[in-house]
Motif scaffolding. Structure first.
Motif, short mmCIF file in Angstrom:
data_model
loop_
_atom_site.label_atom_id
_atom_site.label_comp_id
_atom_site.label_asym_id
_atom_site.label_seq_id
_atom_site.Cartn_x
_atom_site.Cartn_y
_atom_site.Cartn_z
N HIS A 1 -11.51 8.32 55.55
CA HIS A 1 -10.89 8.22 54.30
C HIS A 1 -10.35 9.57 53.71
O HIS A 1 -9.17 9.58 53.06
CB HIS A 1 -11.71 7.56 53.22
CG HIS A 1 -11.90 5.97 53.76
ND1 HIS A 1 -12.77 5.45 54.40
CD2 HIS A 1 -11.05 4.84 53.40
CE1 HIS A 1 -12.65 4.06 54.52
NE2 HIS A 1 -11.42 3.79 53.72
N TRP B 1 -8.32 1.70 62.43
CA TRP B 1 -7.32 2.68 62.12
C TRP B 1 -6.27 2.97 63.25
O TRP B 1 -6.60 2.86 64.26
CB TRP B 1 -8.34 4.13 61.99
CG TRP B 1 -9.25 4.13 61.05
CD1 TRP B 1 -10.57 3.57 61.21
CD2 TRP B 1 -9.20 4.43 59.47
NE1 TRP B 1 -11.08 3.50 59.90
CE2 TRP B 1 -10.36 4.38 59.00
CE3 TRP B 1 -8.22 4.94 58.76
CZ2 TRP B 1 -10.90 4.34 57.75
CZ3 TRP B 1 -8.49 5.45 57.32
CH2 TRP B 1 -9.83 4.98 56.90
N HIS C 1 -10.04 1.31 46.46
CA HIS C 1 -10.33 1.83 47.78
C HIS C 1 -11.02 3.29 47.68
O HIS C 1 -11.77 3.52 48.59
CB HIS C 1 -8.89 1.89 48.56
CG HIS C 1 -8.91 1.90 50.08
ND1 HIS C 1 -7.79 2.16 50.85
CD2 HIS C 1 -9.97 2.24 50.88
CE1 HIS C 1 -8.03 2.11 52.21
NE2 HIS C 1 -9.53 2.24 52.23
MN MN3 Z 1 -10.69 1.73 54.14
#
Ligand code: MN3
Length: 201
Positions: free
Chosen positions: A79, A128, A27
């Motif tokens: 992120h 998100w 990730h």
């Molecule tokens: Mn991601």
């Protein structure tokens, strides 16, 4: 001046067993890194090369000709914020000032946690889920699609959880609800969220 991939706040295996080292490495090292690589290509020789991520996000949101730059800059910011939103031995007790606000605005911590999972599940497709301070000063749970984020709409976020499929498929396969419950019970960094609350205007 090129953008760089922010280092993880803790070792790749530090969130195990709740988030595997293999997941964190892919990730962060592949998905997150790719957004940095792409943004650097997109801004080369352009005014954005000398702007902060926040400036790029605010200046490019909603502009069709800047969509690629917005998406990649926003995904880097999202992120960076996601990694800071988690810690080893996360979840657990909530700093008192933040806990009181959660109880005032959601009824109880259990109600808040249930609504967090519900909000993340309700995001159709990639996106998100965020705890934010809304325009009236209350805490609110919000979902955003794809790269969108509260910052682009003048809102202050306290924490976020990534609900793109790449965020959970390796550890949880298709079980997004289990991933969200795991995040709020075992990963969320309440101290980070409480610190962010003190910075809200
Ligand atoms: Mn991601």
């Amino acid at each position: 001046m090129a953008f760089e991939l922010s280092p993880l706040p803790s070792a790749a295996d530090a969130l195990a067993p709740y988030m595997s080292a293999q997941h964190v490495q892919i990730h962060h090292g592949k998905h997150h890194a790719k957004y940095v690589e792409t943004l650097n290509t997109l801004v080369e020789g352009k005014p954005e090369a000398n702007q902060s991520l926040e400036e790029i996000i605010v200046n490019s949101v909603g502009k069709d000709d800047k969509a690629k730059i917005f998406n990649n800059a926003a995904q880097i910011w999202n992120h960076d914020f996601f990694w800071l939103s988690m810690k080893p031995q996360g979840g657990g007790s909530i700093p008192t000032a933040l806990e009181q606000r959660i109880i005032a605005d959601f009824g109880s911590v259990d109600d808040f946690k249930a609504k967090f999972v519900e909000t993340g599940v309700a995001q159709f497709g990639s996106g998100w889920v965020w705890l934010v301070v809304d325009s009236s000063g209350k805490l609110a749970l919000e979902k955003t699609g794809n790269a969108d984020l509260p910052l682009a709409h003048g809102k202050h976020a306290l924490f976020t959880c990534d609900v793109w499929e790449h965020a959970y498929y390796l550890d949880f396969q298709n079980r997004r609800p289990d991933f969200l419950k795991n995040f709020i019970d075992h990963l969320v960094n309440w101290e980070f969220a409480a610190e962010r609350l003190t910075q809200a205007k």
